[in-house]
Design a protein around this motif. Sequence first.
Motif, PDB file in Angstrom:
ATOM      1  N   GLY A  64       1.890   6.988  -6.826  1.00  0.00           N
ATOM      2  CA  GLY A  64       0.679   7.514  -7.440  1.00  0.00           C
ATOM      3  C   GLY A  64      -0.293   6.444  -7.888  1.00  0.00           C
ATOM      4  N   GLU A  65      -0.205   5.258  -7.279  1.00  0.00           N
ATOM      5  CA  GLU A  65      -1.049   4.121  -7.675  1.00  0.00           C
ATOM      6  C   GLU A  65      -1.759   3.547  -6.445  1.00  0.00           C
ATOM      7  N   LYS A  66      -2.421   4.401  -5.686  1.00  0.00           N
ATOM      8  CA  LYS A  66      -3.025   3.993  -4.418  1.00  0.00           C
ATOM      9  C   LYS A  66      -3.983   2.819  -4.568  1.00  0.00           C
ATOM     10  N   GLU A  67      -4.892   2.871  -5.533  1.00  0.00           N
ATOM     11  CA  GLU A  67      -5.885   1.812  -5.709  1.00  0.00           C
ATOM     12  C   GLU A  67      -5.227   0.481  -6.067  1.00  0.00           C
ATOM     13  N   GLY A 111      -2.321  -0.460  -5.100  1.00  0.00           N
ATOM     14  CA  GLY A 111      -1.737  -0.957  -3.861  1.00  0.00           C
ATOM     15  C   GLY A 111      -2.761  -1.606  -2.959  1.00  0.00           C
ATOM     16  N   LEU A 112      -3.922  -0.991  -2.840  1.00  0.00           N
ATOM     17  CA  LEU A 112      -4.985  -1.549  -2.002  1.00  0.00           C
ATOM     18  C   LEU A 112      -5.462  -2.887  -2.560  1.00  0.00           C
ATOM     19  N   ALA A 160       2.819   1.730  -3.431  1.00  0.00           N
ATOM     20  CA  ALA A 160       1.912   2.112  -4.520  1.00  0.00           C
ATOM     21  C   ALA A 160       1.432   3.548  -4.352  1.00  0.00           C
ATOM     22  N   GLU A 161       1.165   3.933  -3.120  1.00  0.00           N
ATOM     23  CA  GLU A 161       0.684   5.303  -2.877  1.00  0.00           C
ATOM     24  C   GLU A 161       1.754   6.332  -3.240  1.00  0.00           C
ATOM     25  N   ILE A 170       0.836  -1.210   0.000  1.00  0.00           N
ATOM     26  CA  ILE A 170       0.000   0.000   0.000  1.00  0.00           C
ATOM     27  C   ILE A 170       0.867   1.255   0.000  1.00  0.00           C
ATOM     28  N   LYS A 171       1.870   1.263   0.880  1.00  0.00           N
ATOM     29  CA  LYS A 171       2.749   2.424   1.012  1.00  0.00           C
ATOM     30  C   LYS A 171       3.479   2.729  -0.283  1.00  0.00           C
TER      31      LYS A 171
END
Length: 255
Positions: free
Chosen positions: A107-110, A112-113, A103-104, A100-101
Amino acid sequence: MRIISLCPSNTELLEYLGLTHLLVGVDDFSDWPEAIAGLPRLGPDLSINMDLVEELQPDMVLASLSVPGMEKNVVALQQREIPHIVLNPQSLKDIEEDLIKTAEVLGEKERGLAAARQFRSRIENVKQQSRNTSKSPTLYWEWWPKPIFTPGKINWLTEISEAAGAVNIFQDVDMASIMADWEDVLSRKPDYICLAWVGVRKAKVQKNVVKKRPGFEKLNYPSDDHILILEEELYCRPSPRLLDGLEKLYNIIHK
């Protein structure tokens, strides 16, 4: 974005996120996935060539503290004001959070989730299968043969063992890594010996190294099948590939 990874586990984490195509350079020990084969190599993880890192003009460097001595890489990145994050996962939960960290930050938060959900789902799937098994074998993990090093309680391999429906025989020792005594190993009577020597390819690990140790016969193994030679890259790196190792281990010990 232009990304650099300074250790294998970070490179593998990026692959799990589906972002390997953003890599422009990696450390010498990163060996998976195959897509990174042609990338510039920046030196071994404890001797990264920071001049080369700077020349590649990264938007983000994925640094690590997974091996003692890597601190100097982080200091150098700070001194040169190169954008970076530092990952140092000690558990499966830490790896999930790092997905998650990372990816966020990229700039790829979703993404990562979603990767974290998939990671957690795979663990839970094996755990569910393990609950339906009738046995809970004990495992002796060996990271290095001489002197013997084995994981203790604060280690992902203890978690991997538990998720696979097994028990790390040194889970009572409140440490991440233990320099163990062979007599102590024998006294704990493991059902399986799991050899995953750090930095040593599976093909070069020999069961005879263990079988020739004093008192080995006391374990009364019915066959050599109770000595498992495992891929160190699936068990010794704090990356999402540990899940491949988990699924493989479950299938071996519950076959």
